[in-house]
Design a protein around this motif. Structure first.
Motif, PDB file in Angstrom:
ATOM      1  N   GLY A  83       1.369   5.299   1.230  1.00 15.66           N
ATOM      2  CA  GLY A  83       1.058   6.051   2.427  1.00 15.66           C
ATOM      3  C   GLY A  83       1.672   5.422   3.658  1.00 15.66           C
ATOM      4  N   SER A 121       0.827  -1.208   0.000  1.00 16.81           N
ATOM      5  CA  SER A 121       0.000   0.000   0.000  1.00 16.81           C
ATOM      6  C   SER A 121       0.857   1.252   0.000  1.00 16.81           C
ATOM      7  CB  SER A 121      -0.902   0.008   1.246  1.00 16.81           C
ATOM      8  OG  SER A 121      -0.133   0.058   2.413  1.00 16.81           O
ATOM      9  N   GLU A 126       6.453   4.508   6.922  1.00 23.59           N
ATOM     10  CA  GLU A 126       6.243   3.895   5.616  1.00 23.59           C
ATOM     11  C   GLU A 126       7.290   2.808   5.410  1.00 23.59           C
ATOM     12  OE1 GLU A 126       5.649   5.021   0.909  1.00 23.59           O
ATOM     13  OE2 GLU A 126       5.543   6.569   2.455  1.00 23.59           O
ATOM     14  N   TYR A 173       2.332  13.508   4.924  1.00 20.59           N
ATOM     15  CA  TYR A 173       1.624  12.842   6.020  1.00 20.59           C
ATOM     16  C   TYR A 173       2.082  13.387   7.367  1.00 20.59           C
ATOM     17  CZ  TYR A 173      -0.545   9.277   3.065  1.00 20.59           C
ATOM     18  OH  TYR A 173      -1.309   8.617   2.138  1.00 20.59           O
ATOM     19  N   ASP A 196       5.758  12.169  -0.115  1.00 16.31           N
ATOM     20  CA  ASP A 196       4.511  11.659   0.449  1.00 16.31           C
ATOM     21  C   ASP A 196       4.592  11.569   1.966  1.00 16.31           C
ATOM     22  OD1 ASP A 196       3.414  11.434  -2.032  1.00 16.31           O
ATOM     23  OD2 ASP A 196       3.530   9.253  -2.160  1.00 16.31           O
ATOM     24  N   THR A 254      -7.559  10.743   5.379  1.00 14.76           N
ATOM     25  CA  THR A 254      -6.302  10.047   5.125  1.00 14.76           C
ATOM     26  C   THR A 254      -6.379   8.607   5.623  1.00 14.76           C
ATOM     27  OG1 THR A 254      -5.052  12.113   5.314  1.00 14.76           O
ATOM     28  CG2 THR A 254      -3.811  10.073   5.544  1.00 14.76           C
ATOM     29  N   THR A 291      -6.414   5.766   2.573  1.00 15.09           N
ATOM     30  CA  THR A 291      -5.097   5.211   2.296  1.00 15.09           C
ATOM     31  C   THR A 291      -5.267   3.697   2.057  1.00 15.09           C
ATOM     32  OG1 THR A 291      -3.950   6.807   3.677  1.00 15.09           O
ATOM     33  CG2 THR A 291      -2.813   4.763   3.255  1.00 15.09           C
ATOM     34  N   PRO A 292      -4.720   3.114   1.003  1.00 16.98           N
ATOM     35  CA  PRO A 292      -3.666   3.637   0.142  1.00 16.98           C
ATOM     36  C   PRO A 292      -4.137   4.220  -1.183  1.00 16.98           C
ATOM     37  CG  PRO A 292      -3.871   1.304  -0.221  1.00 16.98           C
ATOM     38  CD  PRO A 292      -4.919   1.664   0.812  1.00 16.98           C
TER      39      PRO A 292
END
Length: 334
Positions: free
Chosen positions: A38, A36, A54, A79, A75, A189, A193-194
């Motif tokens: 995020g 995934s 991540e 976040y 990314d 979010t 996500t994702p």
């Protein structure tokens, strides 16, 4: 020493979860799907800071380019910025090449991003003989490790109740609009996500005159978001948050509609407010679709909580949006 490349992606993610717990992290959320996008984990660090993590199980020697590295760092930074004082951690299964290390160091300069590369992960495993034995024996017997790690991860608390309680406990009105915006961005979010990538928060328009609350890139190749991207010819989802005590009206629909612009590939919007929209808002939403094909979805606190619960139950949060779209298009008449 264990060969991390012998692990499957989901096994490596579980291994990282175990290492996080053993280094004092309290895990708030876990990966929803192997591979995934995020943050794969959200944790509280030993000193109580929010950490987004991540995990990338990749073979960097096979030519992972600088653009991919920059995208990873960008990314993760977006976040991280959602939470005041948050930190971020990027975990890789391979040691960094010198070129990759230079690109990543440049991308994460002056940010709150830390990195565990393959060498750092192996170093942690080496200090935990029981964990190393489990990995080695499973690799030798070709037995999947996920079930062995599952027991260590089972007590990780979910975030569904916490997020919904945070939203419902927030007062409406001018004094708390910024906190409402932050909480709603956190919820969207979490639930998407994702399929939706890290949002740009408080993104300024190219002329510098307007600020959009949040813009989520659609990067999924899977339904339903891949269908949204194709059907509405949009690469982004625009979200606006209205912490009004009264029902939103025509002006608030006009506000989000100005950011839905075909040349920028933004033609799908989420207008989030505390309660159901007024009849004027519904009428203006209809006009924006018929005149300009701008698609606007209304979401309330109850909608957000329903999506949170669907996410936690491994359901499909988009069902809440899809039902509204179905009702909207069914009711349209010339």
């Amino acid at each position: 020493m264990a060969d991390l490349q012998m692990l499957r992606h989901d096994e490596f993610e579980k291994l990282v979860g175990v290492l996080l717990k053993r280094t004092g992290h309290r895990i708030l959320s876990e990966p929803s799907r192997p591979g995934s996008r995020g943050p794969d984990f959200e944790t509280l660090s030993p000193d109580g800071r929010h950490v987004v993590v991540e995990v990338k199980h990749l073979n960097w020697a096979r030519g992972i380019g600088k653009s991919a590295i920059l995208q990873l760092a960008g990314d993760l930074e977006r976040y991280r910025q959602q939470y005041a004082g948050a930190e971020a951690l990027l975990v890789l299964s391979e040691p960094l090449t010198s070129e990759a290390a230079q690109a990543l160091a440049k991308a994460t300069e002056n940010t709150g991003i830390a990195v565990w590369d393959g060498n750092a992960v192996l170093s942690q495993i080496a200090s935990q003989p029981d964990l190393q034995r489990v990995i080695q024996s499973s690799i030798s017997s070709k037995e999947h490790l996920e079930s062995k790690f599952e027991e260590l991860m089972r007590d990780a608390p979910g975030r569904a109740d916490e997020l919904c309680e945070k939203l419902r406990g927030l007062a409406c009105g001018r004094d708390t609009w910024r906190e409402y915006e932050r909480v709603c961005t956190e919820i969207l979010t979490y639930v998407f996500t994702p399929d939706l990538a890290a949002p740009d928060i408080q993104s300024r328009s190219d002329d510098g005159l307007d600020i959009i609350d949040a813009v989520f890139p659609i990067r999924s190749n899977h339904a339903p978001w891949s269908l949204v991207r194709a059907e509405y010819r949009t690469r982004f989802v625009v979200a606006e948050f209205k912490n009004y005590c009264d029902a939103i009206g025509q002006a608030q629909v006009e506000s989000i509609a100005q950011y839905l612009w075909r040349p920028a590939q933004r033609f799908f919007g989420l207008l989030v407010s505390r309660s159901a929209p007024s009849s004027n808002a519904l009428a203006q939403r209809r006009r924006k679709w018929l005149d300009e094909e701008k698609c606007i979805v209304f979401l309330t606190d109850e909608d957000l909580c329903e999506m949170i619960q669907l996410k936690a139950a491994k359901g499909q949060p988009f069902d809440v949006i899809d039902l509204q779209l179905e009702d909207f298009f069914r009711s349209l008449t010339p």
